[in-house]
Design a protein around this motif. Structure first.
Motif, PDB file in Angstrom:
ATOM      1  N   SER A  97      57.065  97.523  78.671  1.00  0.00           N
ATOM      2  CA  SER A  97      55.406  97.507  78.453  1.00  0.00           C
ATOM      3  C   SER A  97      54.821  97.311  80.079  1.00  0.00           C
ATOM      4  O   SER A  97      53.812  97.912  80.105  1.00  0.00           O
ATOM      5  CB  SER A  97      55.062  96.146  77.734  1.00  0.00           C
ATOM      6  N   GLU A  98      55.431  96.849  80.742  1.00  0.00           N
ATOM      7  CA  GLU A  98      54.858  96.832  82.383  1.00  0.00           C
ATOM      8  C   GLU A  98      55.042  98.336  82.744  1.00  0.00           C
ATOM      9  O   GLU A  98      54.085  98.916  83.526  1.00  0.00           O
ATOM     10  CB  GLU A  98      55.937  95.904  83.213  1.00  0.00           C
ATOM     11  N   ALA A  99      56.144  99.060  82.635  1.00  0.00           N
ATOM     12  CA  ALA A  99      56.110 100.472  82.926  1.00  0.00           C
ATOM     13  C   ALA A  99      55.278 101.340  82.265  1.00  0.00           C
ATOM     14  O   ALA A  99      54.675 102.138  82.991  1.00  0.00           O
ATOM     15  CB  ALA A  99      57.658 100.868  82.684  1.00  0.00           C
ATOM     16  N   TRP A 100      54.796 101.014  81.078  1.00  0.00           N
ATOM     17  CA  TRP A 100      53.873 102.027  80.389  1.00  0.00           C
ATOM     18  C   TRP A 100      52.451 101.902  80.896  1.00  0.00           C
ATOM     19  O   TRP A 100      51.976 102.459  81.171  1.00  0.00           O
ATOM     20  CB  TRP A 100      54.007 101.706  78.788  1.00  0.00           C
ATOM     21  N   ASP A 101      52.165 100.330  81.096  1.00  0.00           N
ATOM     22  CA  ASP A 101      50.798  99.922  81.622  1.00  0.00           C
ATOM     23  C   ASP A 101      50.943 100.529  83.210  1.00  0.00           C
ATOM     24  O   ASP A 101      49.512 101.024  83.583  1.00  0.00           O
ATOM     25  CB  ASP A 101      50.688  98.429  81.738  1.00  0.00           C
ATOM     26  N   LYS A 102      51.624 100.743  84.018  1.00  0.00           N
ATOM     27  CA  LYS A 102      51.599 100.950  85.125  1.00  0.00           C
ATOM     28  C   LYS A 102      51.511 102.394  85.396  1.00  0.00           C
ATOM     29  O   LYS A 102      50.807 103.074  86.142  1.00  0.00           O
ATOM     30  CB  LYS A 102      53.084 100.478  86.250  1.00  0.00           C
ATOM     31  N   LEU A 103      52.465 103.220  84.490  1.00  0.00           N
ATOM     32  CA  LEU A 103      52.259 104.461  84.366  1.00  0.00           C
ATOM     33  C   LEU A 103      50.984 104.948  84.012  1.00  0.00           C
ATOM     34  O   LEU A 103      50.261 105.970  84.388  1.00  0.00           O
ATOM     35  CB  LEU A 103      53.096 105.045  83.409  1.00  0.00           C
ATOM     36  N   SER A 104      50.212 104.303  83.111  1.00  0.00           N
ATOM     37  CA  SER A 104      48.984 104.723  82.502  1.00  0.00           C
ATOM     38  C   SER A 104      47.933 104.345  83.711  1.00  0.00           C
ATOM     39  O   SER A 104      47.284 105.206  83.836  1.00  0.00           O
ATOM     40  CB  SER A 104      48.729 103.938  81.175  1.00  0.00           C
ATOM     41  N   LEU A 105      48.117 103.367  84.314  1.00  0.00           N
ATOM     42  CA  LEU A 105      47.192 102.905  85.508  1.00  0.00           C
ATOM     43  C   LEU A 105      47.302 104.180  86.467  1.00  0.00           C
ATOM     44  O   LEU A 105      46.177 104.508  87.234  1.00  0.00           O
ATOM     45  CB  LEU A 105      47.404 101.716  85.998  1.00  0.00           C
ATOM     46  N   ALA A 106      48.451 104.479  86.963  1.00  0.00           N
ATOM     47  CA  ALA A 106      48.677 105.581  87.921  1.00  0.00           C
ATOM     48  C   ALA A 106      48.318 106.864  87.497  1.00  0.00           C
ATOM     49  O   ALA A 106      47.844 107.467  88.431  1.00  0.00           O
ATOM     50  CB  ALA A 106      50.126 105.365  88.366  1.00  0.00           C
ATOM     51  N   LEU A 145      54.521 112.482  79.733  1.00  0.00           N
ATOM     52  CA  LEU A 145      54.946 112.332  81.169  1.00  0.00           C
ATOM     53  C   LEU A 145      56.117 111.148  81.061  1.00  0.00           C
ATOM     54  O   LEU A 145      57.164 111.295  81.733  1.00  0.00           O
ATOM     55  CB  LEU A 145      54.058 111.878  82.114  1.00  0.00           C
ATOM     56  N   TRP A 146      55.985 110.171  80.143  1.00  0.00           N
ATOM     57  CA  TRP A 146      57.176 109.020  79.875  1.00  0.00           C
ATOM     58  C   TRP A 146      58.529 109.924  79.586  1.00  0.00           C
ATOM     59  O   TRP A 146      59.505 109.539  80.327  1.00  0.00           O
ATOM     60  CB  TRP A 146      56.658 108.030  78.661  1.00  0.00           C
ATOM     61  N   GLN A 147      58.530 110.728  78.959  1.00  0.00           N
ATOM     62  CA  GLN A 147      59.708 111.360  78.502  1.00  0.00           C
ATOM     63  C   GLN A 147      60.111 112.347  79.619  1.00  0.00           C
ATOM     64  O   GLN A 147      61.630 112.348  79.893  1.00  0.00           O
ATOM     65  CB  GLN A 147      59.685 112.305  77.303  1.00  0.00           C
ATOM     66  N   GLY A 148      59.329 112.979  80.460  1.00  0.00           N
ATOM     67  CA  GLY A 148      59.561 113.737  81.588  1.00  0.00           C
ATOM     68  C   GLY A 148      60.331 112.735  82.590  1.00  0.00           C
ATOM     69  O   GLY A 148      61.268 113.374  83.307  1.00  0.00           O
ATOM     70  N   VAL A 192      61.614 105.379  84.321  1.00  0.00           N
ATOM     71  CA  VAL A 192      60.367 105.392  84.646  1.00  0.00           C
ATOM     72  C   VAL A 192      59.997 104.362  85.998  1.00  0.00           C
ATOM     73  O   VAL A 192      59.214 104.478  86.807  1.00  0.00           O
ATOM     74  CB  VAL A 192      59.583 105.060  83.558  1.00  0.00           C
ATOM     75  N   SER A 193      60.554 103.210  85.839  1.00  0.00           N
ATOM     76  CA  SER A 193      60.429 102.272  86.975  1.00  0.00           C
ATOM     77  C   SER A 193      60.846 103.045  88.261  1.00  0.00           C
ATOM     78  O   SER A 193      60.159 102.785  89.302  1.00  0.00           O
ATOM     79  CB  SER A 193      61.102 100.982  86.845  1.00  0.00           C
ATOM     80  N   LYS A 194      62.071 103.447  88.313  1.00  0.00           N
ATOM     81  CA  LYS A 194      62.324 104.053  89.622  1.00  0.00           C
ATOM     82  C   LYS A 194      61.258 105.158  90.019  1.00  0.00           C
ATOM     83  O   LYS A 194      61.097 105.204  91.231  1.00  0.00           O
ATOM     84  CB  LYS A 194      63.783 104.801  89.282  1.00  0.00           C
ATOM     85  N   ALA A 195      61.013 106.000  89.191  1.00  0.00           N
ATOM     86  CA  ALA A 195      59.871 106.971  89.466  1.00  0.00           C
ATOM     87  C   ALA A 195      58.543 106.470  89.844  1.00  0.00           C
ATOM     88  O   ALA A 195      57.692 106.988  90.967  1.00  0.00           O
ATOM     89  CB  ALA A 195      59.763 108.066  88.527  1.00  0.00           C
ATOM     90  N   LEU A 196      58.269 105.288  89.534  1.00  0.00           N
ATOM     91  CA  LEU A 196      56.693 104.599  89.916  1.00  0.00           C
ATOM     92  C   LEU A 196      57.043 103.672  91.103  1.00  0.00           C
ATOM     93  O   LEU A 196      55.977 103.607  91.839  1.00  0.00           O
ATOM     94  CB  LEU A 196      56.484 103.619  88.651  1.00  0.00           C
TER      95      LEU A 196
END
Length: 437
Positions: A47-56, A403-406, A414-418
């Motif tokens: 959930s944190e990764a999804w929220d951070k990805l969405s915010l970014a 993007l999440w899947q990519g 996703v955390s590593k990429a973020l």
């Protein structure tokens, strides 16, 4: 433990999930030279990764159609906090007479963001203006698809022509007249920042460029046109039976990987072996077709006499001169888009169909696995279902899901990429538009 600067990197072995190696990061711009490795990252929950990805990535959506039954989702993503993305996108409805067309687009800028920002704002406007003229000439009747393709191409070329012409118009007599002016006079004409900066902004657009992939859909949703300049990519996925999807790449890249483009440029510049060096135009730039990049489209005097006089200027013009001395018969970069028409058969319409437009940052993180990334993404999209009131619930942003899947499709990747602890960008700018058709 982390390698110390200047020491030999340790052999890769099992590490805690709080560190990453360069080959754990998708894409091609992160490498061993960015070490020492491994590097720390923040391991987020899903959930944190999804929220951070969405915010970014700031995902946006556009619902359109008479009953808002169609939808386009888009985002622009660059995780490195010290870098401003040079990608842009557009999603707009264009009212032509009493009918509504839909335009979506992805623009991948380079060298700076002035021209890409200009393109994202003005290309939809000029396409609308050209379609309005076409509609008036035909008295509101439906126009044959080949004629729409021609007008679509003309609109984009007119946008590009205006970039240089708007600057040349500042000098009565054009470039020949400017050649007779002293530098100080040219400088005073172009650098009007203290009185609005209109001339300066015009000239600054010539310094940069952008690729473009623009999609146009007619009001009846029976035709799609794609105008392509550069290395963005368009993909169509269609559900031909429940959970059975077809996959079609709709575009070709316009760079040194495309032999047809290489031969085209060589054919247009006979006797100039240096028109392409190491797969780049004049040895300097990768896209063979794009908007802007005026130094590759105008005589070298345009750059030397006009652009060199833009404030603050540069005391070192050696990088420019490396390709300007090869500029003998411009243009070397084309603004002629490759326009393709795709009929959208209403009688054999698939259960679902999506058009994916993306900048090369997305194809870079997918690498050779683009098809499998899209397949995984499609499995996350549930069948469309209406609630008891007959309305359809708003699903998550499809571009964000893609993007999440990519980025790997799970929280650790996703955390590593973020959150990679690196002082240079580790991912190229990524822009995605997903449009239902």
């Amino acid at each position: 433990m982390l390698a110390e600067p200047g020491s030999s990197a340790p052999q890769k072995e099992a590490q805690p999930l709080s560190v990453a190696w360069f080959d754990d990061i998708p894409g091609s711009i992160c490498g061993p030279e960015d070490g020492p490795w491994p590097r720390a990252f923040t391991n987020l929950t899903s959930s944190e990764a999804w929220d951070k990805l969405s915010l970014a990535s700031d995902p946006q959506s556009l619902a359109y159609g008479t009953g808002k039954e169609w939808r386009a989702d888009a985002l622009n993503f660059q995780p490195f906090p010290g870098t401003k993305s040079q990608d842009r996108y557009a999603m707009q409805q264009l009212r032509i007479g009493d009918r509504i067309w839909t335009l979506t687009a992805v623009f991948d800028g380079h060298l700076g963001d002035a021209t890409v920002q200009h393109a994202a704002y003005h290309v939809p406007i000029i396409v609308r203006e050209f379609l309005e003229d076409l509609d008036k000439k035909h008295g509101g009747r439906v126009v044959p698809p080949p004629l729409v393709a021609d007008v679509f191409s003309s609109a984009i070329r007119a946008f590009d022509d205006a970039i240089a012409n708007d600057v040349l118009e500042l000098f009565p007599g054009g470039l020949d007249a400017a050649m007779e002016m002293p530098d100080q006079q040219i400088h005073s004409i172009l650098n009007d920042q203290f009185v609005g900066g209109k001339n300066f902004e015009r000239a600054r657009l010539c310094m940069y460029g952008t690729t473009a992939l623009v999609a146009l859909v007619d009001p009846e949703h029976t035709n799609l046109w794609l105008a392509n300049l550069g290395d963005c990519q368009g993909v169509m996925v269609s559900e031909t039976a429940p959970q059975v999807w077809s996959y079609e790449v709709l575009t070709r890249v316009h760079n040194g990987q495309n032999n047809r483009e290489v031969e085209r440029v060589k054919r247009e510049h006979p006797g100039e072996p240096d028109c392409i060096i190491d797969g780049r135009v004049l040895g300097a730039i990768a896209p063979f077709r794009c908007l802007g990049d005026t130094p590759f489209k105008q005589p070298p005097e345009f750059t030397r006499r006009l652009l060199y006089n833009l404030f603050p200027g540069s005391n070192d013009t050696s990088l420019w001169e490396e390709f300007l001395v090869l500029n003998k018969t411009p243009p070397y970069i084309s603004a002629m888009p490759e326009v393709t028409h795709f009929p959208l058969d209403r009688l054999q319409r698939p259960l679902r169909r999506y058009l994916i437009l993306c900048s090369d940052g997305f194809t870079d993180i997918c690498g050779q696995h683009r098809r499998s990334v899209i397949d995984r993404w499609l499995r996350t999209i549930p069948p469309v279902a209406r609630d008891r009131s007959g309305t359809m619930p708003m699903p998550p942003n499809r571009a964000l899901q893609l993007l999440w899947q990519g980025l790997g499709g799970e929280s650790v990747s996703v955390s590593k990429a973020l959150t990679l602890d690196l002082d240079v960008p580790w991912l190229d700018d990524i822009t995605i538009v997903v449009q239902s058709l």
